[in-house]
Design a protein around this motif. Sequence first.
Motif, mmCIF file in Angstrom:
data_model
loop_
_atom_site.group_PDB
_atom_site.id
_atom_site.type_symbol
_atom_site.label_atom_id
_atom_site.label_comp_id
_atom_site.label_asym_id
_atom_site.label_seq_id
_atom_site.Cartn_x
_atom_site.Cartn_y
_atom_site.Cartn_z
ATOM 1 N N THR A 26 -22.549 -26.521 -27.138
ATOM 2 C CA THR A 26 -22.384 -26.021 -25.519
ATOM 3 C C THR A 26 -23.382 -24.603 -25.520
ATOM 4 O OG1 THR A 26 -21.336 -24.715 -23.914
ATOM 5 C CG2 THR A 26 -20.917 -24.388 -26.636
ATOM 6 N N ASP A 27 -23.919 -24.151 -24.439
ATOM 7 C CA ASP A 27 -24.614 -23.283 -23.559
ATOM 8 C C ASP A 27 -23.677 -21.904 -23.490
ATOM 9 O OD1 ASP A 27 -23.833 -23.696 -21.476
ATOM 10 O OD2 ASP A 27 -25.472 -23.378 -20.410
ATOM 11 N N LEU A 28 -22.486 -21.878 -23.349
ATOM 12 C CA LEU A 28 -21.793 -20.581 -24.119
ATOM 13 C C LEU A 28 -22.301 -19.937 -24.982
ATOM 14 C CD1 LEU A 28 -19.386 -19.170 -22.714
ATOM 15 C CD2 LEU A 28 -17.255 -20.317 -24.537
ATOM 16 N N PRO A 29 -22.494 -18.920 -24.760
ATOM 17 C CA PRO A 29 -23.022 -17.208 -25.277
ATOM 18 C C PRO A 29 -21.847 -16.762 -27.124
ATOM 19 C CG PRO A 29 -23.613 -16.710 -23.029
ATOM 20 C CD PRO A 29 -22.355 -17.960 -23.547
ATOM 21 N N LEU A 30 -22.172 -17.185 -28.573
ATOM 22 C CA LEU A 30 -20.582 -17.604 -29.146
ATOM 23 C C LEU A 30 -21.334 -17.215 -30.769
ATOM 24 C CD1 LEU A 30 -19.461 -21.148 -29.048
ATOM 25 C CD2 LEU A 30 -18.426 -18.872 -28.027
#
Length: 390
Positions: free
Chosen positions: A260-264
């Motif tokens: 994913t490209d979700l910031p985590l």
Amino acid sequence: MDRVRDRDTEAGFDVREDFRRFSQRDDIFCRSFWDPEVRTHRSDMFYETYRTPKLTWRSVDGFTQRDYALRNASWHVTDIFAELRDGDDRREGFLDPYTSVREGPGSTLPVESPEEMAREIKHAAKTLGADLVGITGNDERWLYTHAYSRENEHEKPQEISTDLGNVIVIAQSMDRELLSTAPSALSGTATGATYSRDTIVLLAIAQYIVNLGYRAVASMNDSALVIPLAIQAGLGEYGRHGLLITREYGPRVRLGKVFTDLPLAHDRPVRFGVKETCDLCRACTKGCPAGAIDDGEPSTVVHNRSNIQGIRKWTTDAEKCFRFWANQNTDCSICIRVCPYNRDYRDRWSRVWRRLAGTRLRRFALWLDRISGRGERLRPSRWWAAPGGA
């Protein structure tokens, strides 16, 4: 490069200068379709037992019609998704990432804190059914150089790119009682049932992220080597048998991942004494009927093209392992069954044992394990006779 070395040291990786990334075509299961050194009549029959409802069943306990019936039923959910796009030369979950995700809303939820979003993702993932969740970066070294086309028996382009910079790794626990019947077709039920759960959970996590307005690709056995990603994500350590060993379930897990490209925020690798215990223990080596598990020190040995090159580690001979699977017409979990870390950690004594194994008293812990009888095979007929089935 120094940052990569520090990260590898923390994870326990010893990556050498001659390291080469791996193509999925060389995975032992892919080779069993195109490589005459692996594909045999027995391997063809091995796959046939998962598909054909009418076979000549064996009268051996654990290999009867009811054993195969339950094993094959356990694979049903993941098989449905694997076969959804066969006409497009896709076997999703095993050769290709999943595509059964709806479009997102077109708007993106702002992420002010990657740390808080990581906490939320883990909370959501466990709510959706994940047993363990860890997060790491997308390390290109573990991505397959190419995917594999079973239809055309050749390499095809890798679909995952490093612009999906984060990887959510999940682990699903396998049924310990079923695994205790290994080797048997019945024990394969633990594998299939866990993969079916894995499929549902991975797709749900990916859909949740897409609903937040970000990109997410659910992946099970396809696209990348998942064990190094799981180690980097803090889910466990690498064992002599080549499997991930977790604190919560030992080696009794199946893994999946969401790119994913979700910031985590990322998790850190963990250490709880597995390497030091495996240095002493040979339970999996002695228990493996195929003689496929390394007996010595970690090394850079490459048994065949199904081993990755350029990493010093314990390496299992995949050809010997798969040959045993094919000959008995079902997958094998003996190395998991006999592993001293294969315990029910809800039990206080098991937690005490794990603590001992993480100290200089690990020889004593291994002696206690040997005399306890833990890891002995459960007769499949006894599993069937148990109240409630187990």
